[in-house]
Design a protein around this motif. Structure first.
Motif, PDB file in Angstrom:
ATOM      1  N   PRO A 129       0.809  -1.221   0.000  1.00 11.25           N
ATOM      2  CA  PRO A 129       0.000   0.000   0.000  1.00 11.25           C
ATOM      3  C   PRO A 129       0.848   1.280   0.000  1.00 11.25           C
ATOM      4  CG  PRO A 129      -0.780  -1.560   1.650  1.00 11.25           C
ATOM      5  CD  PRO A 129       0.491  -2.110   1.117  1.00 11.25           C
ATOM      6  N   LYS A 130       2.047   1.202   0.570  1.00 16.64           N
ATOM      7  CA  LYS A 130       2.917   2.386   0.575  1.00 16.64           C
ATOM      8  C   LYS A 130       3.259   2.829  -0.836  1.00 16.64           C
ATOM      9  CE  LYS A 130       5.325   2.778   4.866  1.00 16.64           C
ATOM     10  NZ  LYS A 130       6.463   2.340   5.659  1.00 16.64           N
TER      11      LYS A 130
ATOM     12  N   THR B 250      14.300   8.779  -4.186  1.00 17.36           N
ATOM     13  CA  THR B 250      14.076   9.639  -3.009  1.00 17.36           C
ATOM     14  C   THR B 250      13.345   8.880  -1.899  1.00 17.36           C
ATOM     15  OG1 THR B 250      11.919  10.469  -3.756  1.00 17.36           O
ATOM     16  CG2 THR B 250      13.884  11.656  -4.528  1.00 17.36           C
ATOM     17  N   MET B 251      13.070   7.609  -2.112  1.00 20.76           N
ATOM     18  CA  MET B 251      12.332   6.842  -1.095  1.00 20.76           C
ATOM     19  C   MET B 251      13.291   6.202  -0.100  1.00 20.76           C
ATOM     20  SD  MET B 251       9.622   5.071  -3.608  1.00 20.76           S
ATOM     21  CE  MET B 251       8.267   4.807  -2.489  1.00 20.76           C
ATOM     22  N   SER B 252      12.762   5.719   1.004  1.00 21.98           N
ATOM     23  CA  SER B 252      13.593   5.047   2.012  1.00 21.98           C
ATOM     24  C   SER B 252      14.069   3.699   1.467  1.00 21.98           C
ATOM     25  CB  SER B 252      12.779   4.822   3.290  1.00 21.98           C
ATOM     26  OG  SER B 252      11.822   3.810   3.061  1.00 21.98           O
TER      27      SER B 252
ATOM     28  N   MET C 133      10.742  -2.592  -1.622  1.00 26.30           N
ATOM     29  CA  MET C 133       9.388  -2.959  -2.055  1.00 26.30           C
ATOM     30  C   MET C 133       9.218  -2.717  -3.561  1.00 26.30           C
ATOM     31  SD  MET C 133       7.274  -1.407   1.152  1.00 26.30           S
ATOM     32  CE  MET C 133       7.858  -1.749   2.825  1.00 26.30           C
ATOM     33  N   VAL C 134       9.808  -1.629  -4.059  1.00 24.86           N
ATOM     34  CA  VAL C 134       9.742  -1.355  -5.505  1.00 24.86           C
ATOM     35  C   VAL C 134      10.437  -2.488  -6.269  1.00 24.86           C
ATOM     36  CG1 VAL C 134      10.473   0.191  -7.369  1.00 24.86           C
ATOM     37  CG2 VAL C 134       9.631   1.161  -5.207  1.00 24.86           C
ATOM     38  N   ALA C 135      11.603  -2.904  -5.758  1.00 22.88           N
ATOM     39  CA  ALA C 135      12.364  -3.953  -6.439  1.00 22.88           C
ATOM     40  C   ALA C 135      11.588  -5.271  -6.459  1.00 22.88           C
ATOM     41  CB  ALA C 135      13.711  -4.148  -5.750  1.00 22.88           C
ATOM     42  N   ILE C 136      10.958  -5.602  -5.340  1.00 25.35           N
ATOM     43  CA  ILE C 136      10.175  -6.849  -5.283  1.00 25.35           C
ATOM     44  C   ILE C 136       8.942  -6.713  -6.178  1.00 25.35           C
ATOM     45  CG2 ILE C 136       8.836  -8.381  -3.785  1.00 25.35           C
ATOM     46  CD1 ILE C 136      10.786  -7.543  -1.485  1.00 25.35           C
ATOM     47  N   GLY C 137       8.302  -5.547  -6.088  1.00 28.26           N
ATOM     48  CA  GLY C 137       7.119  -5.299  -6.918  1.00 28.26           C
ATOM     49  C   GLY C 137       7.442  -5.408  -8.399  1.00 28.26           C
TER      50      GLY C 137
ATOM     51  N   PRO D  88      17.221  -9.261   0.978  1.00 28.08           N
ATOM     52  CA  PRO D  88      16.263  -8.146   0.967  1.00 28.08           C
ATOM     53  C   PRO D  88      16.280  -7.306   2.244  1.00 28.08           C
ATOM     54  CG  PRO D  88      15.122 -10.240   1.219  1.00 28.08           C
ATOM     55  CD  PRO D  88      16.544 -10.566   0.883  1.00 28.08           C
ATOM     56  N   SER D  89      16.813  -7.844   3.346  1.00 32.39           N
ATOM     57  CA  SER D  89      16.786  -7.073   4.603  1.00 32.39           C
ATOM     58  C   SER D  89      18.026  -6.196   4.779  1.00 32.39           C
ATOM     59  CB  SER D  89      16.657  -8.020   5.804  1.00 32.39           C
ATOM     60  OG  SER D  89      17.919  -8.553   6.150  1.00 32.39           O
ATOM     61  N   LEU D  90      18.966  -6.289   3.834  1.00 37.45           N
ATOM     62  CA  LEU D  90      20.250  -5.590   4.001  1.00 37.45           C
ATOM     63  C   LEU D  90      20.059  -4.083   4.194  1.00 37.45           C
ATOM     64  CD1 LEU D  90      23.281  -6.518   3.815  1.00 37.45           C
ATOM     65  CD2 LEU D  90      23.275  -5.516   1.532  1.00 37.45           C
ATOM     66  N   GLY D  91      20.596  -3.576   5.292  1.00 36.50           N
ATOM     67  CA  GLY D  91      20.579  -2.136   5.551  1.00 36.50           C
ATOM     68  C   GLY D  91      19.251  -1.584   6.027  1.00 36.50           C
ATOM     69  N   LEU D  92      18.273  -2.460   6.290  1.00 38.83           N
ATOM     70  CA  LEU D  92      16.963  -1.963   6.710  1.00 38.83           C
ATOM     71  C   LEU D  92      16.810  -2.037   8.231  1.00 38.83           C
ATOM     72  CD1 LEU D  92      14.602  -3.625   4.057  1.00 38.83           C
ATOM     73  CD2 LEU D  92      15.892  -1.475   3.904  1.00 38.83           C
ATOM     74  N   ALA D  93      16.088  -1.087   8.792  1.00 42.44           N
ATOM     75  CA  ALA D  93      15.793  -1.094  10.233  1.00 42.44           C
ATOM     76  C   ALA D  93      14.894  -2.290  10.541  1.00 42.44           C
ATOM     77  CB  ALA D  93      15.094   0.193  10.617  1.00 42.44           C
ATOM     78  N   PRO D  94      15.010  -2.851  11.771  1.00 44.10           N
ATOM     79  CA  PRO D  94      14.222  -4.050  12.104  1.00 44.10           C
ATOM     80  C   PRO D  94      12.728  -3.924  11.809  1.00 44.10           C
ATOM     81  CG  PRO D  94      15.820  -3.600  13.822  1.00 44.10           C
ATOM     82  CD  PRO D  94      15.926  -2.469  12.845  1.00 44.10           C
ATOM     83  N   ILE D  95      12.153  -2.770  12.050  1.00 43.48           N
ATOM     84  CA  ILE D  95      10.710  -2.623  11.827  1.00 43.48           C
ATOM     85  C   ILE D  95      10.374  -2.687  10.330  1.00 43.48           C
ATOM     86  CG2 ILE D  95      10.817  -0.086  11.930  1.00 43.48           C
ATOM     87  CD1 ILE D  95       8.008  -0.560  13.501  1.00 43.48           C
ATOM     88  N   VAL D  96      11.312  -2.200   9.519  1.00 46.34           N
ATOM     89  CA  VAL D  96      11.110  -2.234   8.066  1.00 46.34           C
ATOM     90  C   VAL D  96      11.312  -3.657   7.546  1.00 46.34           C
ATOM     91  CG1 VAL D  96      11.783  -1.190   5.878  1.00 46.34           C
ATOM     92  CG2 VAL D  96      11.943   0.135   7.979  1.00 46.34           C
ATOM     93  N   VAL D  97      12.267  -4.373   8.147  1.00 46.76           N
ATOM     94  CA  VAL D  97      12.480  -5.784   7.786  1.00 46.76           C
ATOM     95  C   VAL D  97      11.173  -6.541   8.007  1.00 46.76           C
ATOM     96  CG1 VAL D  97      13.710  -7.908   8.380  1.00 46.76           C
ATOM     97  CG2 VAL D  97      14.946  -5.736   8.318  1.00 46.76           C
ATOM     98  N   LYS D  98      10.523  -6.279   9.135  1.00 53.45           N
ATOM     99  CA  LYS D  98       9.247  -6.943   9.448  1.00 53.45           C
ATOM    100  C   LYS D  98       8.226  -6.693   8.352  1.00 53.45           C
ATOM    101  CE  LYS D  98       8.688  -7.769  14.299  1.00 53.45           C
ATOM    102  NZ  LYS D  98       8.563  -7.113  15.572  1.00 53.45           N
TER     103      LYS D  98
END
Ligand code: ATP
Length: 235
Positions: free
Chosen positions: A122-123, A134-136, A142-146, A161-171
């Motif tokens: 949805p984001k 310019t996105m996080s 998500m764009v790459a997976i999409g 896919p989790s490389l460099g992402l904050a834990p909440i974003v990994v979730k």
């Protein structure tokens, strides 16, 4: 669905992967876990047609992928989300997704698939006109997976896919992967984040310096004392 048989990969004299075998059954999420340099990306690269093994074979639906030129793989239903994402940072989210629908396999259903991808993320729906660069980090993932999903794959290959992402974003990203698996896709995921990945995966393979040292259902791997010591920080 996917069968990797005794694959060896060498870079010059360096053996990056030593007779690795792996099976991914349809609809399952299979994790390849291990430390930096264990050979995970090399193995995924071989499935995605980016690296040619020195020996062994890779069968997809019973057919060897090694005889196919790499651009044919996407038409066979295999989509790779590379480490570092590989999106086009100067283009909008919508244009990045549309590029994923260029392979013939995407067919006439591209508009419907775009709707599915935007429902899944949805984001991205809120930000379809935003310049992707310019996105996080999480949104770019998500764009790459999409974009990979736009080619209508049966097998999704994900490199860290989790490389460099904050834990909440990994979730958030992993929750989306669970929804993708629920649609029947087979997922092969390479990760260093063993803990989060074992929560989600169905099967797991552990790699250490070029070898698969353990494999089995993710639930068994997660509770294996040796795995806990080596990969899960003793907790
Ligand atoms: P990472 O998490 O760092 O990507 P990995 O487990 O995916 O690690 P690989 O990237 O597959 O491991 O690398 C396995 C081994 O092969 C490493 O020792 C690495 O240095 C080496 N290697 C990888 N790519 C090349 C290359 N193009 N040329 C030479 N050696 C390479």
């Amino acid at each position: 669905m996917l069968e990797i048989r005794d694959v060896t990969i060498t870079y010059g004299k360096h053996v990056a992967l030593d007779r690795a075998s792996l099976t991914a059954t349809q609809g399952r999420m299979v994790a390849i876990l291990g430390a930096n340099g264990a050979g995970k990306s090399s193995l995924l690269g071989a499935v995605g047609g980016r690296i040619r093994p020195a020996s062994g074979d890779i069968l997809y639906r019973g057919k060897s992928l090694l005889r196919l030129p790499s651009h044919r793989l996407v038409e066979e239903g295999i989509a790779l989300v590379p480490e570092g994402r590989g999106i086009f940072p100067a283009m909008t989210v919508a244009d990045n997704l549309a590029l994923g629908a260029l392979p013939a396999r995407a067919g006439q259903g591209a508009a419907a698939r775009m709707d599915e991808v935007l429902t899944l993320f949805p984001k991205l729906a809120q930000r379809r006109g935003q310049i992707a660069g310019t996105m996080s980090g999480g949104e770019q993932q998500m764009v790459a997976i999409g974009r990979a999903l736009m080619s209508n794959p049966d097998l999704l290959l994900l490199d860290e896919p989790s490389l460099g992402l904050a834990p909440i974003v990994v979730k958030e990203v992993f929750a989306a992967l669970a929804r993708i698996r629920a649609t029947g896709l087979t997922i092969l995921i390479v990760e260093q984040n063993a803990r989060a990945t074992l929560e989600l995966a169905d099967d797991a393979y552990l790699m250490e310096v070029g070898r698969i040292t353990k494999s089995g259902p993710a639930a068994d791997i997660k509770s294996d004392p040796a795995v806990i010591r080596a990969f899960l920080g003793g907790s």
